[in-house]
Design a protein around this motif. Structure first.
Motif, PDB file in Angstrom:
ATOM      1  N   ASP D 254       0.828  -1.198   0.000  1.00  0.00           N
ATOM      2  CA  ASP D 254       0.000   0.000   0.000  1.00  0.00           C
ATOM      3  C   ASP D 254       0.860   1.244   0.000  1.00  0.00           C
ATOM      4  N   THR D 255       0.467   2.147  -0.861  1.00  0.00           N
ATOM      5  CA  THR D 255       1.183   3.411  -0.914  1.00  0.00           C
ATOM      6  C   THR D 255       0.168   4.526  -1.047  1.00  0.00           C
ATOM      7  N   GLU D 256       0.554   5.676  -0.558  1.00  0.00           N
ATOM      8  CA  GLU D 256      -0.228   6.839  -0.949  1.00  0.00           C
ATOM      9  C   GLU D 256       0.789   7.839  -1.497  1.00  0.00           C
ATOM     10  N   LEU D 260       2.861   3.250   2.843  1.00  0.00           N
ATOM     11  CA  LEU D 260       2.073   3.309   4.070  1.00  0.00           C
ATOM     12  C   LEU D 260       2.565   2.258   5.055  1.00  0.00           C
ATOM     13  N   ASN D 268       1.806  -3.232   4.712  1.00  0.00           N
ATOM     14  CA  ASN D 268       0.705  -4.187   4.799  1.00  0.00           C
ATOM     15  C   ASN D 268       1.185  -5.622   4.641  1.00  0.00           C
ATOM     16  N   TYR D 282       1.489   6.557   9.905  1.00  0.00           N
ATOM     17  CA  TYR D 282       0.393   7.155  10.662  1.00  0.00           C
ATOM     18  C   TYR D 282       0.801   7.230  12.119  1.00  0.00           C
TER      19      TYR D 282
END
Lengths: 289, 588, 561, 339
Positions: D254-256, D260, D268, D282
């Protein structure tokens, strides 16, 4: 929408699997340059073995040194990768020791006609029942492109930068002159034709000489190339009678690449038959020459 | 009853029947119960004027060496015989043609060279031959006849022997030979007054000679091959090994084998290696030049682990060298000829008996250890006719040497499996599931070319290791003489061992504490035995028929001590006298 | 086939993409246009606004192969560059006495009407708006799709004798029941006109628009009032259109806010790039919680942070809000563009629904009411134009089959042997040509001016040359092959394989080629047409010329009965 | 743990090196590999301006000698680019058609120069200076250049300007606020920076849009939105860094904006960790995703990632505020808020 994808291939795969020539290959991938004619020869050889239903363990392949010398490594049989030029004696030794085996001698032009050239006349006249596959690419490939005994005159090679000064040998002519009882020339791109000739050659009782013309894709980009072979390829005329020695000689003198069975003398006794005391000069046409 | 130990030499030009005369003599004497040791020396030219010498030592006791000096010289050709005179004993006898067709100059007639103390008997050899058979060919038989007359040989028995020798020839040949013999015999009896002490009459002979064979080294080799189940002999004629081919050509097909005469030695060894690969016993015989040609394929046999046996009957070298003279100068090439680290088994029989044993052993070891076995004969050993006890039947174990893979091993067959012994089970072509490729390239256990350092190291080790066990299978080295406090220890190999033994015996008689060590197996060397012997000796002497002391050099690192050498390259076998001289010198 | 020509397979209408691209290289633009038109009645339109599922699958865009061919731009190029006197080709069938009504003149309805008209049936199209075209006319901003193109192509459809009744709203002006009685069949292609709401507090504030509503107002000539800070919620085409429109309407800061991340946006990369170019910010991992307002208008929006959660069945990621992660940003306008659903209340008695969408029997487009068919977005939810066209067409064929009692057209595979590869290896290295666009300032000057300027003939040819022409199938004749690896040696990627078998999937179709490195298992050397980039290198080097090229095309044929 | 563990770290920066060291300290048996597409050893990025100016040598750039890797038994694969990750098969695909398997993976790919979409059309005229290769390439160019435009406003650009002033170059500085990614400078900060720069004789333009850049003979002509025309030899872009995640997007990780990761720096995938400038974390305390910059943060995260990977489940915490005084303005380099 109809499913159309590999249906052709799928059928072919089944076909190939049924044919069973794969059983004559080892798991080793051939190490020749991609595009080498030797692949074609190899392919025809395994197909011929398959067509004849030979048992793997009853095939012995002796080879010399050079690109062609690697052949036994890729064939599932008893293989003997020997030294330079000596595939013929070793193959004869095997055959003499074991009449029950099918014995192939494999060598390149340098191998069979150069360093081992002395053996060719004698295997031919002895008529020992082996099949000689001369993989002729007219170059020393494994040593990186030097002039070989069949390199065309004035071709530039790594050993003759000014062009080859030596007139090339004519292997088919030689074999005929030496009295080989089965002489054919094949073209490495014609699997079907090779398979056909190979099958006959292997079945022939006595020495069979197979001159197989193949391009060297790496070191000869000029003279003997796939393209030129394809374009100049001529089959032996259908009217040619393989028992006609004189006609065979005439064809062998023709400089054009004629492919097919030149000469076949099934009546000539093999060495082993001769040894078994069936020596009788009348039986042998070769005694006339 | 007396003891005899007479050396007879017949010397003539090639084509004069010199050799056959010698052979007839030797065989006959042997058949009479004498011990014999004979050998021929001849030129490489078949006809013409090359010098031939048939040398025979005849004795009623065991003969160990051919003898350095001749007692009797039969000169069929004056010119050659003159040069042969130095080998005649000071008190020797010369039988010569006293009525040659032309007059010879003084210095060209043997009679002119005869030293004081020598006895010469002139026999009109040519004249008698022409009288007997209408041509000059029977001169050798005339000379034999003269010999028989002079030294009290049973002429009738000899005639029978001649008859049987030529049994297969046309009657006219038999008759002319017999007539010639008869002429010589009768003429000599009538005309010559014997003034020498030599006689073959009233000699104490062994009771029965029936279980003995009169053969030379080559014949022993051929016989051993036949008895060991040889399937293929491939050869190219070369002196002095050709005889082996000739015999096998006749005998091998009878046993279902094949003799093939090839276009060259390369093809010969090629055939042998091929047949070995195919699982049959095969061998070739050659001499130095041929062996040189063979080294490449011999090396292949080593690398590809294929059984191959080469008989190398050594002659003078290098190159074509001295084709018809004996020498022991191919040891180096036999041990390590060819490229790379090339271990092989080398067997050097010391006697004709050992020729038989050695070849059957060679065929066995080759098959079992899957490698090259070189049997080193020499010109002398090849041609030396001996009267030997009938050889023991070959060890049955030796008849079947191949270790075949088991069914389990065939499942994942590794032709070159690096086993503890170094021997890998060998599948013979035709064995289902045993397909493999063997190659002269360095290879993996499966036989696939592989050049990495680990493989090459391990495989080289394996090839060296596997032959080591041959030491335990070959006859033990022979130690003759005292076991300790030896002043001069002689280490001899090949045909020289006989002379050395004789020399040692003689030296012992002279009070010198001498001993002999010799081994038929040269490579792998039974080094322990040699070291043990060496420890018991004050001095070590290695006599051999080469200039550089090849065996001494080979031995040196094993013994790690100074070695005296006796090197002769005269083309003649080493004589006991030469060695004895050296022993004496060393003992003082 | 699917994997062989991935673009064509990805296209809902199964456009013969390599075929029409090849025509552009040959400068046969008209033919190229007609090839499109066989399955897609609006090539000029789609050449601008297609969602380009094909380009995602374009083999040229696979790893190591550069960027996909600008398929969509080329479609437009064909439409732009064709002769103004271009002849339209129609396959017209004998007229029948059957009458069909189509509700909705959007892409699906037009496609269905066109198909039925060519098949000989009498078609009447009812459209509630004043102009035909549906979303093309009202949903999509003009700077992306000039209206004259839409009009022209729609006219070409109507010309076939279709009776177009505008301003008639079925259910309101005319009951459906009456239609059902008058016509032999009715196709509902009413699209998705209801917008989903966020269902959060503050959605009724002034300054909160639904995306569709926002666009329709603009396209009918209104100018909705927006502030300088605009937050668009949602990540689809409408969201981006709204955002870009907002910029044009004078907003200085426009953001597109996503629950997940950019990776999962259902728009093509091209749109995304244009949006970013117009300084639209895209924020991921946020979810609106409430819209704040003062005096009835929007003042801010509160988001909470989300994180991605992996769902195994089906493998999918969802956004899950993170507790206590709320934050608020000041905002003047909120545009909610999170999707639409169809209007179904005009149909009585009630239809069987699929969620909010009309249920149809699988593959037949039949609704639960006899004689009523449905097609387009009203059965699938809002999708893209090309899907709508494809479905409209298929629905029409179903209706036709009802009349004729069998299918009149069938899809066949035509295989033509081809001597040539039609391309050079060097073509593979031509970079993707970007289409020139209006400068940022000029975009704001005339907001209806089309942003993309189109290709000229040279650019079109260069771009068209890039196409691998995947409809060419390369095959090695096993019987003549000498297994020499020459082709493998020159192969640009692992497209030629030594194989021992082909997987056969459970459904009987062929799967992957099973490769082997063991010579004794190499049954064949085969070209993996899924990996093949049709560079023709193998053909050139094959010493025995055992490689053949054949052109494999899907064609529609009349089914004889 | 089985002895044949293979820890692979992508990235040879502070985070990667720290992680490698820590992994080696704690696990003597495992294989540790660092893969980097840069061919140069681990170096101090902030010293690049000095290097370009010719004030320091290549060796002074290096953080540590190659011998250390040998001593520590860390395999360093330099100049090898990872093209693709297959997290299910646990295989990395390198550019030169090589596969590298791993048991645990740490992504420390750092950042690469960022070009905001509005500047993309000018990209061909920009010179970037983010890594050693760039530095070597522009070194001779820069020696020759007289007039230089610097666009941006991140820390290294200020250092760069400092270096240029030392070289007596004619400098134009276009301070682009929103380019101090991932945060924006406030106008107060921007004003402070520009005024302090102008004191040093640098022409600073704050938030001036660029209308066009064209090449004219040897010079580049930059037209600003308000009609100014500036001629220069080079235009150097310092528009911040963006996480190097291009090759990761679509792999299933997962990347934004960045990769992430959770507070343990775990992605993940349980066996893949990310740290440094490429990681988007986060943080519950800050209630937001964060991407850090600066080598100290990177090193700290590298360590954390390594420890978490080894099972320590170490939680990454924001470091104490690390204030840098740049042109008289305090800039927080620890955690940059996304919005």
């Amino acid at each position: 929408m109809e499913v159309l994808k590999y249906s052709y291939l799928d059928e072919k795969i089944d076909e190939v699997k049924e044919q069973g020539f794969l059983n004559y290959r080892t798991s080793e991938l051939p190490t020749w340059c991609p595009g080498c004619g030797y692949f074609g020869i190899t392919h025809a050889m395994v197909q011929a073995c398959d067509a004849l239903g030979l048992k793997n363990e009853e095939i012995c392949v002796a080879s010399g040194i050079g690109c062609a010398g690697r052949y036994p490594i890729f064939m599932k049989a008893y293989g003997f990768h020997t030294v330079h030029g000596r595939s013929i004696p070793i193959a004869s030794g095997i055959k003499l020791a074991r009449q029950d085996l099918t014995v192939f001698a494999v060598g390149g032009d340098g191998d069979i006609l150069g360093i081992g050239g002395g053996h060719l006349p004698h295997i031919a006249r002895k008529n020992i029942d082996i099949t000689l596959f001369l993989f002729d690419n007219s170059i020393y490939g494994l040593t990186k492109g030097q002039t070989s005994p069949t390199t065309p005159l004035s071709q530039v090679t790594n050993s003759h930068s000014q062009g080859n000064p030596d007139t090339p040998l004519r292997p088919v002519f030689l074999a005929l002159a030496h009295g080989a009882s089965f002489v054919a020339r094949c073209y490495a791109g014609d699997v079907e034709g090779m398979k056909n000739i190979f099958t006959q050659a292997i079945s022939h009782k006595g020495f069979s000489f197979l001159h197989i013309v193949s391009p060297c894709v790496t070191f000869d980009k000029v003279n003997i190339t796939w393209k030129r072979l394809r374009e100049n390829f001529r089959a032996v005329p259908s009217v040619h009678d393989p028992s006609d020695y004189r006609a065979a000689i005439q064809m062998a003198e023709d400089p054009r690449p004629i492919f097919g069975l030149f000469y076949h003398d099934p009546s000539r006794q093999s060495y082993q038959e001769n040894l078994r005391g069936k020596r009788s000069p009348e039986n042998s046409k070769s005694s006339e020459r | 009853m007396t003891n005899v130990d007479i050396v007879i030499e017949i010397c003539g030009s090639a084509g004069e029947g010199t050799i056959s005369a010698g052979e007839i003599l030797s065989r006959f004497m042997s058949s009479q119960g004498f011990e014999i040791m004979s050998f021929d020396s001849y030129p490489s030219e078949i006809r013409g004027f090359g010098k031939c010498v048939a040398h025979s030592r005849i004795s009623n006791r065991k003969i160990l060496s051919p003898g350095k000096y001749a007692d009797i010289l039969i000169a069929l050709k004056d010119a050659h015989s003159i040069s042969q005179l130095p080998s005649l004993r000071e008190t020797g006898i010369v039988i010569y043609d006293n009525k040659p067709p032309n007059y010879l100059e003084e210095d060209k007639s043997i009679a002119g060279w005869i030293e004081p103390g020598m006895i010469s008997y002139g026999v009109p050899l040519l004249e008698l031959a022409q009288k007997a058979a209408g041509n000059s060919r029977g001169r050798n038989m005339v000379a034999i006849g003269a010999l028989a007359a002079l030294f009290q040989i049973d002429d009738e028995a000899m005639k029978a022997s001649i008859r049987s020798r030529y049994a297969k020839k046309k009657q006219i040949v038999i008759d002319s030979n017999l007539n010639s013999f008869q002429e010589g015999f009768e003429w000599s009896k009538k005309n010559i007054t014997k003034i020498d002490p030599y006689t073959f009459r009233n000699v104490r002979l062994k009771k029965s000679n029936k279980s003995r064979a009169i053969i030379n080294g080559n014949q022993a080799v051929a016989q051993a091959a036949l008895d060991s189940g040889l399937h293929l002999y491939a050869g190219y004629p070369i002196t002095p090994a050709t005889k082996i081919m000739e015999i096998l050509s006749k005998e091998l097909p009878k046993k279902g084998g094949i003799m093939i005469q090839t276009e060259d030695e390369i093809a010969a060894i090629g055939n042998v290696v091929g047949a070995g690969f195919a699982g049959k016993r095969a061998m070739t015989a050659t001499s130095g030049p041929g062996f040189s040609l063979m080294t490449e394929l011999a090396n292949l046999a080593v690398m590809a682990e294929v059984p191959a046996v080469i008989i190398n009957s050594q002659r003078g070298g290098p190159s074509t060298g001295v084709p018809t003279k004996t020498e022991q100068s191919d040891l180096n090439i036999a041990l390590s000829g060819g490229s790379g680290d090339s271990p092989r088994i080398v067997i050097a029989p010391t006697t004709v008996e050992e020729c038989y044993l050695g070849v059957s052993l060679a065929l066995y070891l080759a098959e079992k250890y899957q490698t090259l076995v070189v049997v080193l004969l020499d010109f002398f050993l090849s041609n030396s006719i001996r009267n030997i006890p009938m050889p023991e039947p070959i060890n049955k174990k030796w008849l079947k040497g191949n270790i075949a893979p088991t069914k389990t091993e065939l499942k994942d067959y590794k032709r070159f499996k690096n086993t503890e012994s170094g021997i890998s089970p060998r599948a013979i072509p035709g064995t289902p599931g045993g397909m493999f490729v063997t190659t002269g390239l360095e290879h993996s256990e499966q036989g696939k070319p592989q050049y990495d350092r680990e493989t090459h190291h391990q495989m080289t080790r394996k090839r060296f290791r596997k032959i080591q066990n041959a030491i335990n299978e070959a006859p033990k080295p022979q130690w003759r003489g005292p076991k300790k406090d030896i002043s001069v220890g002689v280490i001899a190999w090949g045909s020289t061992a006989g002379s050395a033994q004789e020399a040692v015996i003689k030296a012992q008689k002279e009070g010198i504490k001498a001993a002999l060590m010799s081994s038929m197996l040269i490579s792998p060397l039974p080094a322990d035995s040699f070291r043990k012997f060496s420890k018991a000796c004050q001095k070590i002497l290695v006599p051999e028929l080469n200039y550089s002391g090849q065996f001494a050099n080979y031995l040196a690192p094993y013994l790690n001590r100074p070695i005296e050498r006796l090197n002769m390259v005269t083309g003649l076998p080493m004589s006991a006298e030469d060695i004895l001289d050296k022993i004496r010198e060393m003992a003082n | 086939m699917a994997e062989n020509v991935p673009c064509q397979h990805a296209c809902p209408a199964q456009t013969n993409i390599p075929g029409y691209i090849r025509c552009i290289v040959e400068q046969r633009y008209g033919r190229s246009y007609e090839l499109n038109r066989m399955v897609n009645i609006l090539p000029g339109v789609l050449g601008r606004i297609c969602s380009r599922p094909c380009e995602e699958k374009c083999r040229h865009g696979e790893a190591d192969l550069g960027q996909p061919v600008n398929i969509c731009h080329l479609k437009r190029a064909a439409a732009d560059l064709k002769s103004p006197w271009h002849r339209i080709k129609e396959n017209l069938y004998t007229p029948s006495d059957k009458k069909v009504a189509v509700i909705g003149a959007g892409p699906a309805g037009l496609a269905a009407a066109y198909e039925l008209a060519t098949l000989g049936h009498k078609v009447t199209v009812y459209e509630s708006q004043e102009r035909p075209g549906g979303m093309l006319m009202y949903g999509i901003p003009e700077f992306r799709l000039p209206r004259d193109i839409v009009t022209l192509e729609i006219d070409n459809i109507i010309r076939l004798g279709i009776d177009l009744k505008l301003g008639v709203s079925i259910g309101k002006d005319l009951p459906l029941g009456k239609l059902m009685k008058t016509y032999d069949a009715v196709i509902a292609a009413t699209g998705c006109l209801h917008s989903f709401a966020l269902s959060i507090p503050g959605e009724d504030l002034e300054g909160v628009y639904s995306g569709l509503d926002f666009m329709m107002r603009i396209n009918t000539g209104e100018k909705p009032a927006i502030g300088s800070r605009v937050a668009v919620i949602g990540g689809g085409f409408t969201a981006i259109d709204c955002a870009r429109m907002a910029i044009r309407l004078g907003a200085s800061k426009v953001s597109v806010n996503l629950r997940k991340t950019e990776e999962y946006m259902r728009i093509d990369a091209h749109e995304k790039k244009e949006a970013k170019f117009e300084k639209i910010a895209i924020y991921g991992l946020v979810q609106p919680v409430r819209i704040m307002g003062e005096k009835g208008s929007v003042t801010g929006i509160t988001f909470e942070r989300t994180r991605l959660k992996y769902l195994a069945e089906p493998p999918y990621r969802v956004a899950v809000p993170i507790e206590n992660s709320e934050f608020t940003i000041p905002i003047d306008t909120v545009i909610v563009a999170i999707g639409q659903y169809p209007v179904t209340d005009y149909i009585k008695p009630k239809l069987k629904l699929n969620g909010k969408r009309i249920w149809t029997a699988p593959d037949t487009f039949k609704t639960s009411v006899k004689g009523l068919y449905a097609a387009g977005d009203c059965i699938t939810g809002a999708t893209d134009v090309i899907s709508a066209i494809a479905r409209g067409r298929k629905a029409a064929l179903e209706v036709d089959a009802l009349f004729v009692k069998h299918k009149r057209k069938k899809t066949m595979v035509r295989i033509e042997s081809s001597e040539q590869t039609d391309r050079k290896r060097s073509d593979d290295f031509i970079p993707r040509s970007q289409m020139a666009t209006l400068g940022p300032r000029r975009r704001l000057v005339d907001i209806t001016k089309e942003v993309e300027l189109g290709y000229d003939a040279i650019a079109a040819e260069e771009e068209a040359k890039r196409c691998y022409l995947c409809y060419l199938k390369y095959e090695i004749d096993v019987n003549r092959c000498i297994y020499c690896f020459a082709c493998i040696d020159v192969a640009p990627r692992d497209c030629i394989k030594m194989i021992k078998d082909i997987d056969i999937k459970k459904d009987g179709s062929y799967g992957e080629l099973v490769e082997t490195g063991e010579w004794n298992n190499v049954v064949a050397i085969a070209i993996d047409n899924k990996r093949c980039i049709r560079c023709g290198q193998c053909l050139e080097v094959c010493p025995v010329q055992c490689i053949s090229v054949s052109k494999v095309e899907l064609i529609e044929q009349d089914m004889e009965r | 743990m089985p002895k044949n563990d293979h820890y692979v770290i992508i990235g040879n920066g502070p985070a990667g090196n720290k992680a490698a060291d820590r992994l080696r300290d704690r696990d003597k048996e495992a294989r540790v590999t660092i893969i980097s597409d840069e061919a140069f050893s681990f170096y101090y990025r902030y010293k690049l301006p000095d290097f370009i100016a010719g004030r320091i040598s290549e060796d002074a750039l290096k953080v540590r000698p190659y011998t250390i890797y040998k001593e520590k038994n860390i395999r360093l694969r330099l100049g090898q680019r990872v093209e693709r990750i297959d997290p299910d098969e646990k295989v990395l695909y390198l550019k030169h058609m090589k596969k590298v398997g791993y048991t645990k993976l740490i992504l420390a790919t750092g950042g690469s120069p960022r070009v905001p979409p509005s500047f993309i059309r000018f990209m061909e005229y920009f010179t970037f200076m983010t890594n050693y290769n760039d530095a070597v390439r522009i070194r001779p160019e820069l020696q020759k250049a007289k007039d230089i435009i610097v666009i941006g406003g991140d820390l290294i650009s200020l250092r760069f300007i400092k270096m240029l002033t030392g070289m007596k170059k004619n400098i134009y500085f276009i301070l682009t606020r929103n380019c101090f990614w991932p945060i924006e400078l406030t106008s107060r900060m921007a004003g402070k920076i520009s005024s302090s720069l102008e004191k040093k004789g640098i022409k600073a333009l704050v938030d001036t849009p660029i209308a066009a850049i064209t090449r004219q003979k040897n010079k580049l002509l930059l037209e600003t939105g308000d009609g100014q025309k500036i001629r220069a030899d080079m235009i150097c872009s310092f528009l911040g860094l963006k996480p190097n995640i291009d090759f990761i997007v679509g792999s299933g990780i997962d990347t934004e904006k960045g990769i992430l990761v959770n507070e343990y720096l775990q992605t993940n995938y349980a066996d893949i960790y990310a740290c440094g400038e490429c990681a988007q974390i986060y943080n519950p305390k800050l209630k937001d995703y964060w991407i850090s910059i600066g080598s100290e943060n990177a090193a700290l995260q590298g360590e954390t990632a390594a420890l978490s990977l080894l099972g320590a489940h170490k939680v990454i915490k924001p470091v104490p505020k690390n204030l840098l005084n740049v042109g008289g303005v305090s800039v927080n380099t620890s955690w940059w808020k996304q919005f």
